[in-house]
Write a protein that holds these residues in place. Structure first.
Motif, mmCIF file in Angstrom:
data_model
loop_
_atom_site.group_PDB
_atom_site.id
_atom_site.type_symbol
_atom_site.label_atom_id
_atom_site.label_comp_id
_atom_site.label_asym_id
_atom_site.label_seq_id
_atom_site.Cartn_x
_atom_site.Cartn_y
_atom_site.Cartn_z
ATOM 1 N N LEU A 191 -6.448 6.692 -12.045
ATOM 2 C CA LEU A 191 -6.482 6.248 -10.847
ATOM 3 C C LEU A 191 -7.476 6.979 -9.862
ATOM 4 O O LEU A 191 -7.830 6.272 -8.903
ATOM 5 N N ASN A 192 -8.153 8.106 -10.129
ATOM 6 C CA ASN A 192 -8.842 8.737 -9.117
ATOM 7 C C ASN A 192 -9.787 9.799 -10.083
ATOM 8 O O ASN A 192 -9.534 10.924 -10.176
ATOM 9 N N GLU A 203 -12.471 11.190 -9.352
ATOM 10 C CA GLU A 203 -12.886 11.982 -8.487
ATOM 11 C C GLU A 203 -12.105 13.350 -8.397
ATOM 12 O O GLU A 203 -12.664 14.313 -7.554
ATOM 13 N N TYR A 204 -11.048 13.262 -8.890
ATOM 14 C CA TYR A 204 -10.183 14.440 -8.683
ATOM 15 C C TYR A 204 -10.459 15.528 -9.413
ATOM 16 O O TYR A 204 -9.892 15.915 -10.418
ATOM 17 N N HIS A 207 -6.120 22.598 -4.641
ATOM 18 C CA HIS A 207 -7.184 22.196 -5.391
ATOM 19 C C HIS A 207 -8.075 23.452 -5.790
ATOM 20 O O HIS A 207 -8.136 24.342 -5.032
ATOM 21 N N HIS A 237 -9.863 15.163 -2.595
ATOM 22 C CA HIS A 237 -10.631 16.113 -3.238
ATOM 23 C C HIS A 237 -11.943 16.556 -2.179
ATOM 24 O O HIS A 237 -12.567 17.323 -2.449
ATOM 25 N N LYS A 247 2.071 1.788 -3.570
ATOM 26 C CA LYS A 247 1.148 2.693 -4.096
ATOM 27 C C LYS A 247 0.842 3.884 -3.895
ATOM 28 O O LYS A 247 0.654 4.758 -4.986
ATOM 29 N N ILE A 248 0.839 4.280 -2.774
ATOM 30 C CA ILE A 248 0.768 5.730 -2.480
ATOM 31 C C ILE A 248 2.050 6.492 -2.840
ATOM 32 O O ILE A 248 1.489 7.618 -3.233
ATOM 33 N N GLU A 308 1.156 12.561 -8.839
ATOM 34 C CA GLU A 308 0.048 14.005 -8.620
ATOM 35 C C GLU A 308 1.287 15.105 -8.547
ATOM 36 O O GLU A 308 0.982 16.346 -9.000
ATOM 37 N N TRP A 334 -5.379 9.303 0.399
ATOM 38 C CA TRP A 334 -4.879 10.289 -0.675
ATOM 39 C C TRP A 334 -5.827 10.302 -1.753
ATOM 40 O O TRP A 334 -5.966 11.423 -2.477
ATOM 41 N N LEU A 335 -6.703 9.277 -1.987
ATOM 42 C CA LEU A 335 -7.785 9.242 -3.029
ATOM 43 C C LEU A 335 -8.793 10.481 -2.700
ATOM 44 O O LEU A 335 -9.615 10.682 -3.368
ATOM 45 N N TYR A 388 1.377 7.151 -6.523
ATOM 46 C CA TYR A 388 0.118 7.975 -6.775
ATOM 47 C C TYR A 388 0.842 9.407 -6.590
ATOM 48 O O TYR A 388 0.521 10.332 -7.111
ATOM 49 N N ARG A 389 1.402 9.768 -5.589
ATOM 50 C CA ARG A 389 1.659 10.906 -4.988
ATOM 51 C C ARG A 389 2.805 11.391 -5.988
ATOM 52 O O ARG A 389 2.899 12.594 -6.239
ATOM 53 N N LYS A 426 -2.245 8.421 6.851
ATOM 54 C CA LYS A 426 -1.701 8.797 5.751
ATOM 55 C C LYS A 426 -0.854 7.589 5.065
ATOM 56 O O LYS A 426 -0.305 7.640 3.994
ATOM 57 N N ASP A 427 -0.851 6.357 5.812
ATOM 58 C CA ASP A 427 -0.345 5.199 5.096
ATOM 59 C C ASP A 427 -1.505 4.389 4.561
ATOM 60 O O ASP A 427 -1.292 3.273 4.291
ATOM 61 N N GLU A 428 -2.658 5.287 4.361
ATOM 62 C CA GLU A 428 -3.643 4.495 3.776
ATOM 63 C C GLU A 428 -4.107 5.066 2.386
ATOM 64 O O GLU A 428 -4.037 6.375 2.300
ATOM 65 N N TYR A 429 -4.011 4.208 1.281
ATOM 66 C CA TYR A 429 -4.129 4.805 -0.229
ATOM 67 C C TYR A 429 -5.409 5.590 -0.029
ATOM 68 O O TYR A 429 -5.401 6.749 -0.689
ATOM 69 N N ARG A 435 1.143 18.545 -10.778
ATOM 70 C CA ARG A 435 1.047 19.778 -9.858
ATOM 71 C C ARG A 435 2.057 20.972 -10.452
ATOM 72 O O ARG A 435 2.120 21.997 -10.732
ATOM 73 N N GLU A 453 0.801 -1.095 -0.131
ATOM 74 C CA GLU A 453 -0.112 0.041 0.024
ATOM 75 C C GLU A 453 0.766 1.139 -0.072
ATOM 76 O O GLU A 453 0.547 2.228 -0.623
ATOM 77 N N LEU A 454 1.764 1.194 0.694
ATOM 78 C CA LEU A 454 2.766 2.370 0.771
ATOM 79 C C LEU A 454 3.728 2.682 -0.668
ATOM 80 O O LEU A 454 3.491 3.730 -1.139
#
Lengths: 438, 328
Positions: free
Chosen positions: A63-64, A66-67, B87, B40, A29-30, A37, B36-37, A33-34, B30-33, A41, A26-27
């Motif tokens: 990936l998202n 909703e952004y 945002h 928004h 993946k984060i 992002e 971050w999703l 993703y970041r 903050k260690d959960e995906y 930006r 998961e880390l």
């Protein structure tokens, strides 16, 4: 604050405890993703307007979806260079004439932007290629026919046509980009809203026949989404919007009320319980009758048919609220105390009383097979009260006895709403001590 | 009711302390995906969590100074707020920002360190469609009665409702009414409990509640309660905790809360709690989130569940906040 995005609907509660391995995955993946992002930006901060940033937004939105800010980045990229200069005028051809010189010199070129778009979405790569210039879809063919004999305007027209072709390709590609996202997240407001914005660009930038064809395809999408989820209110709203645009003079349209009415019939036949379809029908009927130029007897015949249809449905599904609401819609037409019935304006008071009396009688017959369905008693109560109001009279003793009996049934069958039944009992003067009269 | 709650089994009591902990934990994940999703929704999430804490009687559980700093860090030059720094500004996050600042009595900070109330009011007012009276969510034009309600909510809290054409907006809401007494997203759209809340609350703020067909709407709303005690949002749909708010607040505004079974709804909401880790879900046994947690608690508050602070049915804020600001 009414936004539902990001909330967990219908996902089973699971343990939050992760193994060290799961946590690492998961880390990772984060981090990816970041990083993506951050790339978006910083590219935006640098003022980039090119296809690289565009591709990054594609990746991030997959990936998202909703952004919303990233959808906005994409809109700005399209309007600030990827698409031709926007045309404010009603005729896209004239407006693009003046804009074309800059449009042709603004990078990226149509070819490179088009290919970069398709490069980000492998699944759509071949349809994009297949469209280039030779299909019936292409605005180029259309312009070719209209400017077949070379006039002094030919060069300018060619530039316009190239601009429109480029815009057409980009907008089509964008519309395709959102489809898989929409199928995955059919209730995501941002995707629907982005798509509608794209379609507005289609109207603003492309010729009427081309724009019309694009919008027509949207009806297909709305139908597809409604086949997957018959009650999705985003899709129903989208459909209404698309139809309204297709009907508008801007797209050279005419009324589609017959076709849409037919659509609700099909949806209802597929699933009687689909209140969204019944609702849509209730909204279309007044227009339908108006446009048919229906005379009094046609209108009466129409009402008879609708009452027949809903009665048939109620005979098999009297516990379905959707059906009763539609029945109520038809009855309200008859009892509406303000003004005249809208569907059958020529109905006299006597006609209206006859109809309501007959409906009450028919509903009573339903009780023979279904004496424990509370919605039947609710309808009987409501319509009996309407009948009294319509005739401007107090209910007689026999009617009051019936009301009292139905209310007793309701209290037994539907105790959740006892507060409502008790109040109604008082209002109908069925409780001696607190009679409000009627 | 309060008699009954004493006799409820343990699992049907409100797990206040774990809910507080759950909400406090939200910004530490903050260690959960997922964290971050959902960036928004950060400002909305802060509003949902903070309101829940106020109703639970723990308004201090999130630090006030940091909350104000974060809210102000989301503000743009044009006065609007984005969901988080970086945002874009949007009506939804702007309304959340105003609600948060109202709740913690920080309009002075908005004046002193932010762009000021007037600029926020201007941002919102510019989103009104002058032709139809409705509101867009942002510069890109999506329109919905949610945004109209949000505008009325925030502007009236700021004392700036006169910046917009209230009569036109009211006309628009009336055009969204259906034969069943309910309201939809826009004229022609099907009645939906969430939109009904936004429309009835907007009319209430405008002082035009008389335009609601209370009897017909009340009947429709009361039919949302289905077997099991929960409420759904439209006919023939499943129940969901969030409608405990949309339906119940609407019933409250038209004075018909007694048309549904309060005890059964209370029991349904409480069954949706995660009694071990805190939070409330849409239905029993599902994943919790802060959105359903808030609307479960606001529902319980309207039902006068013991120990909860009263919630304002129009603003979805603690009553103490709207009393302080609006003198209600």
């Amino acid at each position: 604050m009414a936004d539902q995005g990001g909330s967990a609907h219908g996902i089973a509660r699971a343990s939050r405890v992760r193994t060290e391995e799961q946590r690492k995955v998961e880390l990772d993946k984060i981090a990816k993703y970041r990083e993506l992002e951050d790339q978006v930006r910083s590219s935006v901060a640098r003022g980039d307007t090119g296809p690289d940033l565009f591709q990054l937004t594609s990746k991030l939105l997959r990936l998202n979806p909703e952004y919303y800010t990233v959808w906005n980045v994409r809109r700005r990229l399209l309007t600030s260079g990827l698409l031709s200069k926007p045309s404010a005028a009603s005729s896209p051809l004239t407006a693009s004439l003046t804009a074309s010189p800059t449009a042709t010199t603004t990078p990226p070129s149509a070819a490179s932007s088009s290919s970069s778009l398709s490069a980000t979405q492998p699944s759509h790569a071949s349809p994009t290629a297949g469209r280039s210039g030779t299909t019936a879809d292409s605005p180029v063919d259309e312009a070719k026919t209209s400017t077949a004999d070379a006039t002094p305007r030919a060069a300018a027209v060619v530039a316009v046509v190239a601009g429109q072709k480029k815009d057409f390709d980009i907008l089509k590609s964008e519309l395709e980009f959102t489809i898989p996202l929409l199928l995955d997240s059919p209730k995501c407001y941002w995707i629907w809203s982005y798509r509608l914005w794209l379609l507005q660009q289609v109207i603003d930038r492309l010729s009427v026949p081309v724009a019309r064809r694009v919008w027509q395809e949207e009806l297909g999408l709305a139908s597809k989404m409604l086949t997957r989820d018959r009650r999705n209110f985003h899709a129903w709203g989208y459909r209404r919007h698309v139809v309204a645009q297709l009907e508008s003079p801007r797209l050279g349209g005419g009324s589609m009320v017959e076709a849409e009415f037919e659509y609700t019939t099909r949806m209802i036949r597929m699933d009687l319980s689909n209140f969204s379809a019944w609702h849509s029908r209730s909204k279309l009927i007044p227009r339908l009758l108006g446009e048919r130029g229906a005379d009094d007897s046609t209108r009466k015949g129409f009402l008879d048919e609708e009452l027949g249809l809903i009665r048939e449905a109620l005979n098999v599904g009297p516990e379905d609220q959707s059906l009763w609401y539609y029945h109520q819609f038809l009855i309200l037409n008859l009892v509406n105390p303000v003004g005249h019935p809208t569907l059958t304006p020529a109905f006299t008071l006597e006609d209206r009383v006859t109809y309501v009396t007959r409906e009450i009688q028919d509903i009573k017959e339903l009780l023979e097979d279904y004496d424990d369905v509370k919605l039947i008693y609710e309808a009987l109560l409501e319509y009996t009260l309407y009948l009294g109001q319509l005739q401007g009279r107090k209910l007689d003793g026999a009617e009051k006895d019936e009301l009292a009996e139905w209310l007793q049934k309701l209290k037994k069958l539907d105790p959740m709403r006892n507060g409502r039944w008790t109040e109604l009992e008082r209002e109908c003067g069925l409780v001696e001590m607190e009679s409000f009269g009627n | 009711m309060s008699e009954k709650s004493k006799t409820l089994p343990q699992e049907l009591r409100l797990a206040t302390s774990v809910h507080v902990k759950y909400i406090q934990s939200l910004d530490t994940r903050k260690d959960e995906y997922e964290y971050w999703l959902t960036e928004h929704l950060r400002l909305n999430g802060l509003y949902w969590g903070l309101t829940a804490l106020h109703l639970l009687g723990h308004p201090e559980a999130l630090p006030r100074a940091e909350t104000i700093d974060f809210v102000l860090s989301c503000q743009h030059e044009n006065g609007g707020f984005g969901a988080a720094p970086g945002h874009d500004a949007h009506m939804l996050s702007t309304v959340s920002a105003v609600q948060i600042l109202a709740m913690i009595d920080a309009f002075d900070d908005l004046e002193a360190r932010g762009k000021g109330k007037a600029q926020v009011g201007k941002y919102i007012a510019n989103l009104q469609n002058r032709q139809t009276g409705t509101f867009a969510g942002d510069e890109w034009g999506e329109e919905d009665t949610r945004f109209l309600y949000g505008a009325f909510n925030a502007l009236s809290l700021l004392g700036l409702l006169d910046l917009v054409n209230v009569d036109k907006a009211v006309d628009h809401v009336v055009a969204c009414a259906n034969f069943d007494g309910g309201y939809g997203v826009s004229p022609g759209a099907e009645s939906h409990a969430g939109q009904i809340f936004t429309c009835v609350a907007a009319l209430t703020i405008a002082g035009r509640k008389n335009l609601v067909d209370a009897d017909r709407l009340g009947k429709w709303l009361s039919e949302r309660q289905i077997a099991g005690g929960g409420l759904n949002g439209r006919p023939e749909k499943k129940e969901d905790v969030c409608y405990s708010w949309w339906v119940l607040s609407s019933l409250e505004m038209i004075g018909k809360t007694h048309w549904i079974d309060r005890d059964q709804l209370i029991a349904f909401i409480l069954r949706c709690q995660d009694p071990e880790n805190g939070g409330i879900s849409d239905r029993p046994g599902d994943m919790v989130d802060v959105w359903h947690t808030l609307f479960g608690l606001t529902g319980l508050s309207l039902l006068e569940y013991p120990g909860l602070e009263p919630v304002d049915e129009v603003y979805c804020l603690p009553k103490s906040t709207t009393e302080r600001i609006l003198g209600k």
